[in-house]
Design an enzyme around this catalytic site. Structure first.
Site, PDB file in Angstrom:
ATOM      1  N   ASP A 100      -6.476  -3.165  -7.410  1.00  0.00           N
ATOM      2  CA  ASP A 100      -7.003  -3.792  -6.203  1.00  0.00           C
ATOM      3  C   ASP A 100      -7.224  -5.271  -6.471  1.00  0.00           C
ATOM      4  OD1 ASP A 100      -8.067  -2.755  -3.444  1.00  0.00           O
ATOM      5  OD2 ASP A 100      -9.361  -4.416  -4.037  1.00  0.00           O
TER       6      ASP A 100
ATOM      7  N   ARG B 127       0.813  -1.226   0.000  1.00  0.00           N
ATOM      8  CA  ARG B 127       0.000   0.000   0.000  1.00  0.00           C
ATOM      9  C   ARG B 127       0.841   1.269   0.000  1.00  0.00           C
ATOM     10  NH1 ARG B 127      -5.370  -1.166   2.163  1.00  0.00           N
ATOM     11  NH2 ARG B 127      -5.905  -2.944   0.886  1.00  0.00           N
TER      12      ARG B 127
ATOM     13  N   TYR C  85     -14.445 -12.459   0.181  1.00  0.00           N
ATOM     14  CA  TYR C  85     -15.143 -11.184  -0.102  1.00  0.00           C
ATOM     15  C   TYR C  85     -16.408 -11.408  -0.921  1.00  0.00           C
ATOM     16  CZ  TYR C  85     -11.444  -8.189   1.746  1.00  0.00           C
ATOM     17  OH  TYR C  85     -10.566  -7.549   2.573  1.00  0.00           O
TER      18      TYR C  85
ATOM     19  N   ARG D 178      -7.623  11.386  -5.168  1.00  0.00           N
ATOM     20  CA  ARG D 178      -8.867  10.712  -4.771  1.00  0.00           C
ATOM     21  C   ARG D 178     -10.023  11.678  -4.516  1.00  0.00           C
ATOM     22  NH1 ARG D 178     -11.540   7.907  -4.091  1.00  0.00           N
ATOM     23  NH2 ARG D 178     -11.545   6.521  -2.296  1.00  0.00           N
TER      24      ARG D 178
ATOM     25  N   ARG E   4      -3.502   6.195   1.105  1.00  0.00           N
ATOM     26  CA  ARG E   4      -4.070   7.396   1.734  1.00  0.00           C
ATOM     27  C   ARG E   4      -3.150   8.153   2.683  1.00  0.00           C
ATOM     28  NH1 ARG E   4      -9.424   4.755   3.803  1.00  0.00           N
ATOM     29  NH2 ARG E   4      -7.931   3.044   3.809  1.00  0.00           N
TER      30      ARG E   4
HETATM   31  O1  CP3 Z   1       0.238  -1.737  -2.468  1.00  0.00           O
HETATM   32  C1  CP3 Z   1      -0.046  -0.825  -3.284  1.00  0.00           C
HETATM   33  O2  CP3 Z   1       0.323   0.355  -3.153  1.00  0.00           O
HETATM   34  C2  CP3 Z   1      -0.791  -1.217  -4.548  1.00  0.00           C
HETATM   35  C3  CP3 Z   1      -2.210  -1.088  -4.525  1.00  0.00           C
HETATM   36  C4  CP3 Z   1      -3.090  -1.991  -3.699  1.00  0.00           C
HETATM   37  C5  CP3 Z   1      -4.328  -1.567  -3.169  1.00  0.00           C
HETATM   38  N1  CP3 Z   1      -4.980  -2.645  -2.667  1.00  0.00           N
HETATM   39  C6  CP3 Z   1      -4.822  -0.189  -3.206  1.00  0.00           C
HETATM   40  C7  CP3 Z   1      -5.888   0.204  -2.279  1.00  0.00           C
HETATM   41  C8  CP3 Z   1      -2.965  -3.351  -3.410  1.00  0.00           C
HETATM   42  C9  CP3 Z   1      -1.794  -4.285  -3.675  1.00  0.00           C
HETATM   43  C10 CP3 Z   1      -4.175  -3.752  -2.771  1.00  0.00           C
HETATM   44  C11 CP3 Z   1      -4.457  -5.136  -2.382  1.00  0.00           C
HETATM   45  C12 CP3 Z   1      -5.640  -5.413  -1.568  1.00  0.00           C
HETATM   46  N2  CP3 Z   1      -6.890  -4.880  -1.671  1.00  0.00           N
HETATM   47  C13 CP3 Z   1      -5.671  -6.411  -0.564  1.00  0.00           C
HETATM   48  C14 CP3 Z   1      -4.529  -7.318  -0.198  1.00  0.00           C
HETATM   49  C15 CP3 Z   1      -3.570  -6.657   0.713  1.00  0.00           C
HETATM   50  C16 CP3 Z   1      -4.093  -6.452   2.114  1.00  0.00           C
HETATM   51  O3  CP3 Z   1      -4.192  -5.296   2.514  1.00  0.00           O
HETATM   52  O4  CP3 Z   1      -4.353  -7.443   2.806  1.00  0.00           O
HETATM   53  C17 CP3 Z   1      -6.974  -6.422  -0.027  1.00  0.00           C
HETATM   54  C18 CP3 Z   1      -7.484  -7.306   1.095  1.00  0.00           C
HETATM   55  C19 CP3 Z   1      -7.735  -5.456  -0.750  1.00  0.00           C
HETATM   56  C20 CP3 Z   1      -9.173  -5.142  -0.604  1.00  0.00           C
HETATM   57  C21 CP3 Z   1      -9.344  -3.749  -0.151  1.00  0.00           C
HETATM   58  N3  CP3 Z   1      -9.132  -2.636  -0.949  1.00  0.00           N
HETATM   59  C22 CP3 Z   1      -9.727  -3.289   1.124  1.00  0.00           C
HETATM   60  C23 CP3 Z   1     -10.040  -4.193   2.306  1.00  0.00           C
HETATM   61  C24 CP3 Z   1      -9.737  -1.906   1.076  1.00  0.00           C
HETATM   62  C25 CP3 Z   1     -10.138  -0.956   2.165  1.00  0.00           C
HETATM   63  C26 CP3 Z   1      -9.114  -0.983   3.228  1.00  0.00           C
HETATM   64  C27 CP3 Z   1      -8.620   0.364   3.597  1.00  0.00           C
HETATM   65  O5  CP3 Z   1      -7.371   0.541   3.582  1.00  0.00           O
HETATM   66  O6  CP3 Z   1      -9.436   1.204   3.879  1.00  0.00           O
HETATM   67  C28 CP3 Z   1      -9.322  -1.519  -0.213  1.00  0.00           C
HETATM   68  C29 CP3 Z   1      -9.165  -0.151  -0.702  1.00  0.00           C
HETATM   69  C30 CP3 Z   1      -7.820   0.253  -1.161  1.00  0.00           C
HETATM   70  N4  CP3 Z   1      -7.049  -0.472  -2.021  1.00  0.00           N
HETATM   71  C31 CP3 Z   1      -7.154   1.480  -0.861  1.00  0.00           C
HETATM   72  C32 CP3 Z   1      -5.954   1.448  -1.553  1.00  0.00           C
HETATM   73  C33 CP3 Z   1      -4.918   2.526  -1.594  1.00  0.00           C
HETATM   74  C34 CP3 Z   1      -7.694   2.597   0.025  1.00  0.00           C
HETATM   75  C35 CP3 Z   1      -9.004   3.079  -0.504  1.00  0.00           C
HETATM   76  C36 CP3 Z   1      -9.071   4.489  -0.991  1.00  0.00           C
HETATM   77  O7  CP3 Z   1      -8.256   5.000  -1.753  1.00  0.00           O
HETATM   78  O8  CP3 Z   1     -10.088   5.099  -0.635  1.00  0.00           O
END
Ligand code: CP3
Length: 388
Positions: free
Chosen positions: A107, A56, A183, A69, A60
């Protein structure tokens, strides 16, 4: 293209005249790679210091991410290659010279979307119509053409690889079948996992069949990402720790082996570069030894609940390791970060230096972290993982 990207962030990208490549044509000539620490560590080699990136890293906690965003919805960013490229590059630009990898902004939930499900992000993932019973499987697309459904990811990868200009390698990724299935059934995150546990214990055969269907899409998607320019692949099994060791062997491991085996077969058959693959099975620390032995991955990602030296003993030199500082140490200030990094580097060291180790956090960086504290984390890794 310009109007899509937040003001003040466009210069870097527009310098490139991007070729109109699609995943069905041959990948273009990419700029030569200047920093291959990540790829060498993933192959088990000694490195002058540990390569470092964080899960990540484009997210954010970065004000420049929040700016983009404000103007664009989450999946709009994923689906718009210019925006995905811009965001992927943000941490590379900010931490120039400190980061050793980029990871494509996307994602894991794009696979359920490709299979025909609606997924919203508000702010966590939400599926308006989750799979309640096996009868709902009929709602999924029977055939998933990843070029058609996920071609936007491939385009973003090609474009990002060009824009990176060989600075660092680009990581492609997907969610693991167990985590995606969770999910798709729960309809979002969960604390009790009641729905997904109902599925596996009440409908084990239907669950296994659907998990394998998801695995097949993962294979196509990962191969497509290499074709588009990804230089390392990571499979995220974020909820592996919710399974017992026994159920992990039934519902997760076969899908993970299916993915590693078939991605490698396809890469070889299609004359694509042989590409290191990382598995991050969060919480599955009960399975570290057996995953290293026979799951077919080059690197295992670790969360912070396992001691680095203990993980080294468990894997017996068969795979590289990635991880694993508790992300929340980043809230503890510079002294706390420095001492945790120092301990982590000592724990993973082989013969007093860095080998077969990619420094990272034990999970994704969280939104409240001060980017300057992350910079300090990188600086400490550079300092304490260096070979004498
Ligand atoms: O790592 C990176 O920078 C690359 C991008 C990336 C995102 N999600 C961007 C993201 C990667 C590799 C993921 C993988 C992902 N997504 C996983 C596996 C890794 C982990 O964290 O266990 C999972 C379970 C998801 C599903 C997901 N997407 C969730 C549960 C959420 C919300 C969680 C939160 O942080 O609030 C997301 C949203 C998400 N994916 C964000 C980002 C930057 C934040 C949302 C936003 O921009 O509003």
């Amino acid at each position: 293209m310009l109007s899509l990207v937040a003001a003040g962030t466009v210069g870097f990208l527009t310098a490139f005249n991007l070729p109109s490549t699609t995943s069905t044509t041959m990948a273009p000539e990419f700029p030569p790679l200047k920093n291959d620490l990540l790829l060498r560590a993933a192959r088990g080699e000694k490195t002058e210091r540990a390569p470092v990136w964080v899960m990540r890293q484009a997210g954010r906690y970065l004000p420049e991410f929040r700016e983009v965003r404000k103007l664009h919805e989450f999946f709009e960013v994923c689906r718009t290659p210019d925006l995905a490229t811009e965001i992927t590059l943000q941490p590379i630009r900010r931490f120039s010279g400190l980061l050793d990898a980029s990871i494509i902004f996307s994602d894991i939930l794009v696979i359920p979307q490709a299979m025909g499900m609606e997924v919203l992000m508000n702010p966590g993932p939400h599926f308006p119509e989750p799979l309640d019973t096996p009868a709902d499987i009929s709602k999924l697309n029977t055939v998933v053409d990843v070029d058609k459904e996920l071609g936007y990811v491939f385009k973003a990868i090609t474009q990002t690889r060009m824009a990176l200009a060989g600075e660092v390698p680009l990581i492609g990724f997907c969610g693991a079948p167990w985590t995606l299935f969770l999910y798709m059934v729960e309809g979002g995150g969960s604390k009790t996992f009641q729905k997904v546990k109902t599925w596996i214990f009440k409908y084990p055969e239907e669950s296994k069949a659907l998990l394998m269907r998801i695995a097949d899409v993962c294979v196509d998607f990962l191969v497509g990402q290499v074709k588009a320019g990804a230089q390392l692949l990571q499979v995220f099994d974020s909820w592996a720790g919710e399974l017992s060791p026994y159920d992990f062997d039934i519902f997760a491991r076969p899908t993970l082996v299916h993915i590693s085996t078939n991605v490698r077969k396809r890469l070889a058959a299609e004359n694509l570069p042989s590409t290191p693959i990382t598995l991050f099975a969060k919480g599955a620390n009960y399975a570290i030894a057996s995953l290293a032995e026979s799951a077919g991955y080059d690197t295992l990602g670790l969360d912070w609940q396992v001691d680095p030296a203990e993980a080294r003993r468990l894997v017996k030199g068969k795979v590289a390791l990635q991880g694993n500082m508790d992300p929340n140490v980043l809230y503890g200030g510079r002294d706390a970060i420095e001492s945790a990094v120092k301990r982590m580097c000592a724990g993973f060291a082989v013969d007093g230096g860095s080998q077969a180790w990619i420094a990272n956090l034990g999970h994704g960086i969280t939104p409240g972290v001060d980017p300057e504290d992350l910079r300090w984390f990188f600086e400490c890794v550079h300092k304490y993982s260096a070979r004498a």
